[in-house]
Design a protein around this motif. Structure first.
Motif, PDB file in Angstrom:
ATOM      1  N   UNK A 211       1.206  -1.079  -0.207  1.00 57.21           N
ATOM      2  CA  UNK A 211       0.110   0.293  -0.256  1.00 57.21           C
ATOM      3  C   UNK A 211       0.721   1.183  -0.049  1.00 57.21           C
ATOM      4  N   UNK A 212       2.016   1.388   0.474  1.00 54.28           N
ATOM      5  CA  UNK A 212       3.086   1.933   0.500  1.00 54.28           C
ATOM      6  C   UNK A 212       3.489   2.739  -0.688  1.00 54.28           C
ATOM      7  N   UNK A 213       3.626   1.427  -1.757  1.00 59.50           N
ATOM      8  CA  UNK A 213       4.644   1.887  -2.705  1.00 59.50           C
ATOM      9  C   UNK A 213       3.288   2.124  -3.323  1.00 59.50           C
ATOM     10  N   UNK A 214       2.640   2.048  -3.834  1.00 59.73           N
ATOM     11  CA  UNK A 214       1.072   2.049  -4.237  1.00 59.73           C
ATOM     12  C   UNK A 214       0.455   4.240  -4.085  1.00 59.73           C
ATOM     13  N   UNK A 215       1.347   4.158  -2.805  1.00 56.44           N
ATOM     14  CA  UNK A 215       1.236   6.206  -2.763  1.00 56.44           C
ATOM     15  C   UNK A 215       2.133   6.497  -2.896  1.00 56.44           C
ATOM     16  N   UNK A 216       3.814   6.352  -2.851  1.00 61.45           N
ATOM     17  CA  UNK A 216       4.890   6.184  -3.806  1.00 61.45           C
ATOM     18  C   UNK A 216       4.576   6.515  -5.373  1.00 61.45           C
TER      19      UNK A 216
ATOM     20  N   UNK B  73      19.359  -1.368 -13.650  1.00 58.53           N
ATOM     21  CA  UNK B  73      18.775  -0.444 -12.624  1.00 58.53           C
ATOM     22  C   UNK B  73      17.585  -0.930 -10.887  1.00 58.53           C
ATOM     23  N   UNK B  74      17.650  -1.926 -11.713  1.00 59.71           N
ATOM     24  CA  UNK B  74      16.671  -2.452 -10.637  1.00 59.71           C
ATOM     25  C   UNK B  74      17.354  -2.183  -9.063  1.00 59.71           C
ATOM     26  N   UNK B  75      18.717  -2.764  -8.779  1.00 59.61           N
ATOM     27  CA  UNK B  75      19.244  -2.610  -7.145  1.00 59.61           C
ATOM     28  C   UNK B  75      18.744  -1.158  -7.004  1.00 59.61           C
ATOM     29  N   UNK B  76      19.060   0.531  -7.803  1.00 55.68           N
ATOM     30  CA  UNK B  76      19.817   1.414  -7.626  1.00 55.68           C
ATOM     31  C   UNK B  76      18.205   1.881  -7.302  1.00 55.68           C
ATOM     32  N   UNK B  77      17.126   0.989  -7.754  1.00 58.90           N
ATOM     33  CA  UNK B  77      16.324   1.795  -8.249  1.00 58.90           C
ATOM     34  C   UNK B  77      15.193   1.398  -6.491  1.00 58.90           C
TER      35      UNK B  77
ATOM     36  N   UNK C 140      12.847   2.011  -1.940  1.00 60.13           N
ATOM     37  CA  UNK C 140      12.666   1.300   0.009  1.00 60.13           C
ATOM     38  C   UNK C 140      12.708   2.780   0.822  1.00 60.13           C
ATOM     39  N   UNK C 141      14.198   3.589   0.145  1.00 63.04           N
ATOM     40  CA  UNK C 141      13.995   4.741   1.311  1.00 63.04           C
ATOM     41  C   UNK C 141      12.868   5.857   1.232  1.00 63.04           C
TER      42      UNK C 141
ATOM     43  N   UNK D 210       9.912   4.013   3.704  1.00 66.26           N
ATOM     44  CA  UNK D 210      10.441   4.194   4.738  1.00 66.26           C
ATOM     45  C   UNK D 210      10.573   5.413   5.254  1.00 66.26           C
ATOM     46  N   UNK D 211       9.987   6.552   4.608  1.00 69.90           N
ATOM     47  CA  UNK D 211      10.455   8.022   5.123  1.00 69.90           C
ATOM     48  C   UNK D 211       8.561   7.888   5.220  1.00 69.90           C
ATOM     49  N   UNK D 212       7.832   6.944   4.818  1.00 69.65           N
ATOM     50  CA  UNK D 212       5.982   7.293   4.935  1.00 69.65           C
ATOM     51  C   UNK D 212       5.863   6.743   6.163  1.00 69.65           C
ATOM     52  N   UNK D 213       4.774   7.516   7.166  1.00 70.20           N
ATOM     53  CA  UNK D 213       3.779   7.324   8.357  1.00 70.20           C
ATOM     54  C   UNK D 213       2.755   7.120   7.802  1.00 70.20           C
ATOM     55  N   UNK D 214       2.696   6.030   8.868  1.00 70.10           N
ATOM     56  CA  UNK D 214       1.316   4.750   8.842  1.00 70.10           C
ATOM     57  C   UNK D 214       0.668   4.836   9.931  1.00 70.10           C
ATOM     58  N   UNK D 215      -0.774   5.739   9.977  1.00 73.20           N
ATOM     59  CA  UNK D 215      -1.551   5.133  10.876  1.00 73.20           C
ATOM     60  C   UNK D 215      -2.634   3.797  10.974  1.00 73.20           C
TER      61      UNK D 215
END
Length: 316
Positions: A73-78, A284-288, A293-294, A297-302
């Motif tokens: 879900x966080x990736x979806x938001x990203x 470039x998949x590793x760099x991406x 991921x970074x 990780x910065x997203x907050x979840x309630x």
């Protein structure tokens, strides 16, 4: 009026008893953006249905599914956030492709998604977000065909990690596929393959003709990578190591291959262009992944725990 109110109450109670939701409700808030129950349900079902894709054993627990579903879900938001920030857009052709993809999935899995409570509209949102990711990745890493250094890097990767082959395969078993053939039959089969090899010096057409003369069907010319599934262990490396326009016999415990290797360089720009995006992804998949991921990780979840837990238990 009393009868009407009573009927409405009865309907409400029925929905409450069966655990149905009249409309999607908020399950998560990710950095202030609401994720409804249908989106979380889709991702939780994805993890529960294919646990090995996420490093889990079959029959994962609620505690194992939950954090992975939330990460998706966080990736979806990203993806939605980056797509908007970069001021990108989908072309008409890309939108059509999304719609076709959704239609194909819905034909196969409508009953399943109706059962778990995921609407076609939600499926469209998710597949649109996946199209966003393709666009975002291209903007981040595809420098365009006009960059000669970049193109050389991609073509080198392509030539180092792909092969173009035609194959003949035979199994050391009888017609039912269960009974092993005799050693004499095996020797005769291998001798036929050696004759095919010796009669294929003049090229691909000779390989096809010789194979057919001995009663074997030849596959179409295919381009495979190191990661292509469906071939035995070590097959790619063995085929890759042989010279262009030659035949190699690769023997396994249960079968044998006669492999004709085409000259990939002579296949032309059309073949390379087909795999160009895959080469960019691989390089470039590793760099991406680190970049993504970074950000995640910065997203907050309630978390709306009762709703989330009910969803995970439902798909499990």
């Amino acid at each position: 009026m009393k009868k009407f109110i009573a009927a409405l109450l009865a309907v409400f109670v029925l929905f409450a008893m069966c655990g149905c939701e009249i409309k999607p409700v908020t399950a998560l808030e990710i950095s202030g953006t609401k994720i409804n129950s249908e989106i979380l349900t889709y991702y939780a079902d994805k993890v529960a249905s294919r646990p090995s894709d996420y490093g889990l054993e079959d029959g994962p627990s609620v505690e194992e599914i939950k954090p992975l579903a939330i990460e998706l879900c966080k990736k979806y938001i990203a993806m939605n956030t980056w797509f908007a920030q970069m001021e990108l857009y989908l072309t008409s052709a890309e939108k059509t492709q999304v719609a076709q993809n959704v239609n194909d999935i819905w034909i196969r899995a409508e009953n399943h998604y109706n059962k778990i409570g995921v609407s076609r509209q939600t499926l469209t949102k998710i597949k649109t977000s996946e199209a966003y990711e393709n666009k975002v990745f291209a903007v981040l890493y595809d420098r365009g065909t006009g960059d000669s250094e970049f193109e050389r890097e991609l073509t080198d990767y392509f030539l180092d990690n792909y092969v173009s082959i035609r194959t003949v395969c035979a199994y050391f078993a009888s017609g039912d596929g269960k009974t092993a053939i005799s050693q004499q039959e095996k020797n005769e089969l291998l001798e036929n393959f050696r004759k095919i090899k010796s009669q294929s010096i003049s090229g691909a057409e000779a390989f096809t003709q010789a194979s057919q003369d001995y009663g074997y069907a030849v596959s179409d010319s295919v381009v495979i990578s190191r990661n292509t599934e469906g071939y035995p262990d070590g097959f790619f490396d063995s085929a890759f190591s042989q010279g262009a326009n030659t035949v190699k016999i690769i023997e396994y415990d249960d079968c044998v291959f006669a492999v004709y290797k085409d000259d990939l360089r002579s296949k032309g720009e059309g073949v390379y262009s087909t795999y160009r995006s895959a080469c960019i992804n691989a390089l470039y998949e590793a760099d991406y992944g680190e970049y993504l991921d970074n950000f995640i990780a910065s997203l907050t979840v309630e978390e709306k725990s009762p709703i989330v837990n009910r969803i995970i238990k439902k798909v499990k």
